[in-house]
Design a protein around this motif. Structure first.
Motif, PDB file in Angstrom:
ATOM      1  N   MET A  79      -9.042  18.483  12.997  1.00 22.98           N
ATOM      2  CA  MET A  79      -9.466  18.415  11.608  1.00 22.98           C
ATOM      3  C   MET A  79      -9.652  17.178  10.987  1.00 22.98           C
ATOM      4  SD  MET A  79      -6.950  19.704   8.603  1.00 22.98           S
ATOM      5  CE  MET A  79      -6.515  21.337   9.223  1.00 22.98           C
ATOM      6  N   SER A  80     -10.737  16.717  10.182  1.00 22.42           N
ATOM      7  CA  SER A  80     -10.961  15.469   9.529  1.00 22.42           C
ATOM      8  C   SER A  80     -10.362  15.549   8.255  1.00 22.42           C
ATOM      9  CB  SER A  80     -12.478  15.453   9.174  1.00 22.42           C
ATOM     10  OG  SER A  80     -13.014  16.338   8.403  1.00 22.42           O
ATOM     11  N   VAL A  81     -10.051  14.215   7.764  1.00 19.24           N
ATOM     12  CA  VAL A  81      -9.189  13.783   6.714  1.00 19.24           C
ATOM     13  C   VAL A  81     -10.484  12.936   5.876  1.00 19.24           C
ATOM     14  CG1 VAL A  81      -6.838  14.422   7.060  1.00 19.24           C
ATOM     15  CG2 VAL A  81      -8.073  12.076   7.612  1.00 19.24           C
ATOM     16  N   GLY A  82     -10.310  12.702   4.622  1.00 17.67           N
ATOM     17  CA  GLY A  82     -10.806  11.843   3.836  1.00 17.67           C
ATOM     18  C   GLY A  82     -10.636  10.067   4.337  1.00 17.67           C
ATOM     19  N   ILE A  83     -11.772   9.603   4.464  1.00 18.17           N
ATOM     20  CA  ILE A  83     -11.528   7.892   4.927  1.00 18.17           C
ATOM     21  C   ILE A  83     -10.594   7.206   3.608  1.00 18.17           C
ATOM     22  CG2 ILE A  83     -12.619   6.023   5.359  1.00 18.17           C
ATOM     23  CD1 ILE A  83     -12.665   8.176   7.536  1.00 18.17           C
ATOM     24  N   TRP A  84     -10.001   6.439   4.197  1.00 20.02           N
ATOM     25  CA  TRP A  84      -9.138   5.482   3.189  1.00 20.02           C
ATOM     26  C   TRP A  84     -10.034   4.398   3.037  1.00 20.02           C
ATOM     27  CZ3 TRP A  84      -3.527   5.545   2.403  1.00 20.02           C
ATOM     28  CH2 TRP A  84      -2.756   6.598   2.754  1.00 20.02           C
ATOM     29  N   GLU A  85      -9.875   4.034   1.660  1.00 15.07           N
ATOM     30  CA  GLU A  85     -10.564   2.715   1.185  1.00 15.07           C
ATOM     31  C   GLU A  85     -10.106   1.521   1.951  1.00 15.07           C
ATOM     32  OE1 GLU A  85     -11.252   0.230  -2.931  1.00 15.07           O
ATOM     33  OE2 GLU A  85     -10.120   2.167  -3.152  1.00 15.07           O
ATOM     34  N   ARG A  86     -10.909   0.583   2.142  1.00 11.38           N
ATOM     35  CA  ARG A  86     -10.054  -0.757   2.780  1.00 11.38           C
ATOM     36  C   ARG A  86     -10.451  -1.885   1.949  1.00 11.38           C
ATOM     37  NH1 ARG A  86     -12.957  -4.526   6.004  1.00 11.38           N
ATOM     38  NH2 ARG A  86     -11.556  -5.617   7.564  1.00 11.38           N
ATOM     39  N   LYS A  87      -9.412  -2.679   2.150  1.00  8.28           N
ATOM     40  CA  LYS A  87      -9.524  -3.782   1.444  1.00  8.28           C
ATOM     41  C   LYS A  87      -8.654  -4.994   2.013  1.00  8.28           C
ATOM     42  CE  LYS A  87     -10.088  -2.565  -3.519  1.00  8.28           C
ATOM     43  NZ  LYS A  87      -9.304  -2.783  -4.944  1.00  8.28           N
ATOM     44  N   LEU A  88      -9.312  -6.253   2.027  1.00  4.01           N
ATOM     45  CA  LEU A  88      -8.684  -7.450   2.431  1.00  4.01           C
ATOM     46  C   LEU A  88      -8.179  -8.356   1.216  1.00  4.01           C
ATOM     47  CD1 LEU A  88     -11.119  -8.672   5.330  1.00  4.01           C
ATOM     48  CD2 LEU A  88      -8.741  -7.642   5.432  1.00  4.01           C
ATOM     49  N   LEU A  89      -6.887  -8.407   1.129  1.00  3.56           N
ATOM     50  CA  LEU A  89      -6.241  -9.154  -0.149  1.00  3.56           C
ATOM     51  C   LEU A  89      -5.972 -10.486   0.323  1.00  3.56           C
ATOM     52  CD1 LEU A  89      -3.623  -6.639  -1.614  1.00  3.56           C
ATOM     53  CD2 LEU A  89      -6.012  -7.249  -2.319  1.00  3.56           C
ATOM     54  N   ASN A  90      -6.368 -11.400  -0.606  1.00  4.42           N
ATOM     55  CA  ASN A  90      -5.945 -12.930  -0.183  1.00  4.42           C
ATOM     56  C   ASN A  90      -4.822 -13.221  -1.121  1.00  4.42           C
ATOM     57  OD1 ASN A  90      -5.972 -15.734   0.339  1.00  4.42           O
ATOM     58  ND2 ASN A  90      -7.922 -15.912  -0.362  1.00  4.42           N
ATOM     59  N   THR A  91      -3.691 -13.164  -0.228  1.00  4.11           N
ATOM     60  CA  THR A  91      -2.239 -13.416  -0.955  1.00  4.11           C
ATOM     61  C   THR A  91      -2.024 -14.855  -1.047  1.00  4.11           C
ATOM     62  OG1 THR A  91      -0.647 -12.793   0.697  1.00  4.11           O
ATOM     63  CG2 THR A  91      -1.852 -11.086  -0.395  1.00  4.11           C
ATOM     64  N   THR A  92      -0.810 -15.108  -1.581  1.00  4.02           N
ATOM     65  CA  THR A  92      -0.102 -16.373  -1.460  1.00  4.02           C
ATOM     66  C   THR A  92       0.527 -16.651  -0.049  1.00  4.02           C
ATOM     67  OG1 THR A  92       1.881 -15.554  -2.306  1.00  4.02           O
ATOM     68  CG2 THR A  92       0.420 -16.749  -3.929  1.00  4.02           C
ATOM     69  N   ARG A  93       0.515 -15.561   0.512  1.00  4.78           N
ATOM     70  CA  ARG A  93       1.261 -15.731   2.016  1.00  4.78           C
ATOM     71  C   ARG A  93       0.266 -15.340   3.187  1.00  4.78           C
ATOM     72  NH1 ARG A  93       6.955 -15.975   2.688  1.00  4.78           N
ATOM     73  NH2 ARG A  93       6.798 -14.412   4.482  1.00  4.78           N
ATOM     74  N   GLY A  94      -1.038 -15.374   2.752  1.00  2.05           N
ATOM     75  CA  GLY A  94      -2.219 -15.195   3.637  1.00  2.05           C
ATOM     76  C   GLY A  94      -3.058 -13.885   3.415  1.00  2.05           C
ATOM     77  N   VAL A  95      -3.638 -13.566   4.328  1.00  3.20           N
ATOM     78  CA  VAL A  95      -4.718 -12.376   4.002  1.00  3.20           C
ATOM     79  C   VAL A  95      -4.242 -11.049   4.843  1.00  3.20           C
ATOM     80  CG1 VAL A  95      -7.001 -11.270   4.595  1.00  3.20           C
ATOM     81  CG2 VAL A  95      -6.878 -13.874   3.874  1.00  3.20           C
ATOM     82  N   PHE A  96      -4.012 -10.042   4.099  1.00  5.74           N
ATOM     83  CA  PHE A  96      -3.600  -8.850   4.369  1.00  5.74           C
ATOM     84  C   PHE A  96      -4.724  -7.502   4.269  1.00  5.74           C
ATOM     85  CE2 PHE A  96       0.092 -11.481   3.866  1.00  5.74           C
ATOM     86  CZ  PHE A  96       0.829 -11.188   5.211  1.00  5.74           C
ATOM     87  N   GLU A  97      -4.679  -6.879   5.338  1.00  8.86           N
ATOM     88  CA  GLU A  97      -5.708  -5.616   5.221  1.00  8.86           C
ATOM     89  C   GLU A  97      -4.776  -4.471   4.839  1.00  8.86           C
ATOM     90  OE1 GLU A  97      -8.797  -3.561   8.232  1.00  8.86           O
ATOM     91  OE2 GLU A  97      -6.742  -4.228   9.203  1.00  8.86           O
ATOM     92  N   ILE A  98      -5.231  -4.005   3.791  1.00  9.86           N
ATOM     93  CA  ILE A  98      -4.714  -2.631   3.355  1.00  9.86           C
ATOM     94  C   ILE A  98      -5.886  -1.273   3.280  1.00  9.86           C
ATOM     95  CG2 ILE A  98      -2.983  -3.840   1.861  1.00  9.86           C
ATOM     96  CD1 ILE A  98      -4.548  -3.204  -0.534  1.00  9.86           C
ATOM     97  N   PHE A  99      -5.227  -0.198   3.008  1.00  5.62           N
ATOM     98  CA  PHE A  99      -6.101   0.930   2.850  1.00  5.62           C
ATOM     99  C   PHE A  99      -5.439   1.904   1.686  1.00  5.62           C
ATOM    100  CE2 PHE A  99      -5.839  -0.258   7.215  1.00  5.62           C
ATOM    101  CZ  PHE A  99      -7.174  -0.593   7.484  1.00  5.62           C
ATOM    102  N   ILE A 100      -6.412   2.216   0.920  1.00  2.26           N
ATOM    103  CA  ILE A 100      -5.619   2.833  -0.418  1.00  2.26           C
ATOM    104  C   ILE A 100      -6.292   4.166  -0.532  1.00  2.26           C
ATOM    105  CG2 ILE A 100      -5.704   2.503  -2.759  1.00  2.26           C
ATOM    106  CD1 ILE A 100      -6.845  -0.246  -2.144  1.00  2.26           C
ATOM    107  N   LYS A 101      -5.669   5.094  -0.942  1.00  2.82           N
ATOM    108  CA  LYS A 101      -6.069   6.565  -0.984  1.00  2.82           C
ATOM    109  C   LYS A 101      -5.061   7.345  -2.041  1.00  2.82           C
ATOM    110  CE  LYS A 101      -7.064  10.774   1.531  1.00  2.82           C
ATOM    111  NZ  LYS A 101      -7.227  11.434   3.021  1.00  2.82           N
TER     112      LYS A 101
END
Length: 285
Positions: free
Chosen positions: A1-23
């Motif tokens: 069963m498929s699910v909706g794809i999560w939105e991907r973002k790279l955040l440039n924070t004060t402690r470095g770059v972090f990859e997050i997924f949003i839904k």
């Protein structure tokens, strides 16, 4: 069963770059696991919250495309919480909820101790506030547990980078079945096209840090509304550790799922949704 794809973002924070997924939509909630590697297919636990929340699924340091660790201590639980706080600030959120399953729940404990003022709520599922193996024969990571050696073998083998995809999937399936109340339901419970990996470097660091992990005396510092959920037959973090957390956190609610092992959000999915909705209604509205 498929699910909706999560939105991907790279955040440039004060402690470095972090990859997050949003839904999802609604009250913001952060979901993290101490050594899982996520992608746009999401995560079963995080997916269970998307009907009620805008979920931010975080790849921690040394996972996915997130920042590498320049020093070993940056892989610790406390440093991980500092990273999550930097992500929250970059998202310009005054506060958010946190939800964690297993070692993610342990991160939630640390988050609540040090930053309850930044958490609208805390959801801790199948976790513990101290090392949970040495003194619990019900734990599959205790050498007296009948499935201990097989679990150790599976975890070590899955760290290998040269496994074929079919072999890796077969080993992951076997490992997960060891933590199900009814293993024969595996195919029905894990039917979605969700794929995630494990960060070997983070798991190795955790396996050392957990030996001295005990924040039970600091549980009273957690002031945000906290929902603690555990399966009665959890072989990873046995239920007594959830009871202990509930006893130590004043503003908490404990719900024990009688037909679940380590995955109550799948094994008793409808009840999980009901209890979560009731918690939000009782504590946050």
């Amino acid at each position: 069963m498929s699910v909706g794809i999560w939105e991907r973002k790279l955040l440039n924070t004060t402690r470095g770059v972090f990859e997050i997924f949003i839904k999802g939509e609604g009250r913001p909630v952060c979901v993290a696991h101490h050594y899982s590697v996520f992608n746009q297919t999401g995560d079963y636990f995080a997916e269970s919250l998307t009907n009620a929340n805008r979920v931010f699924l975080v790849n921690l340091r040394e996972t996915g495309n997130s920042e590498e660790a320049k020093e070993p201590y940056q892989l610790s639980m406390l440093e991980t919480i500092f990273d999550l706080e930097a992500i929250r600030e970059e998202l310009e959120l005054d506060e958010w909820g946190f939800a964690g399953h297993s070692t993610g729940g342990m991160l939630g404990v640390i988050y609540g101790i040090y930053f309850s003022n930044r958490l609208s709520f805390n959801l801790i599922v199948g976790a513990a506030a101290r090392e949970y193996m040495t003194f619990s024969k019900d734990c599959i990571y205790n050498s007296n547990h009948p499935k201990f050696f097989r679990m150790q073998e599976l975890n070590e083998t899955l760290k290998c980078s040269d496994l074929t995809l079919d072999k890796r999937n077969a080993l992951k399936t076997e490992r997960t079945k060891l933590s199900l109340y009814e293993p024969e339901n595996y195919d029905a419970l894990f039917s979605r096209d969700i794929i995630k990996g494990i960060s070997a470097i983070r798991m190795d660091f955790f396996n050392r840090e957990v030996q001295v992990y005990d924040v039970t005396k600091k549980l009273e510092l957690i002031s945000c509304p906290t929902l603690i959920i555990c399966g009665r037959y959890d072989v990873q973090c046995p239920v007594k550790y959830s009871i202990e957390m509930h006893d130590g956190i004043a503003n908490s609610k404990l719900v024990i799922f009688e037909k679940s092992n380590h995955y109550p959000f799948l094994e008793e999915a409808e009840r999980f949704k009901k209890e979560y909705k009731l918690f939000i209604k009782e504590y946050l509205q």
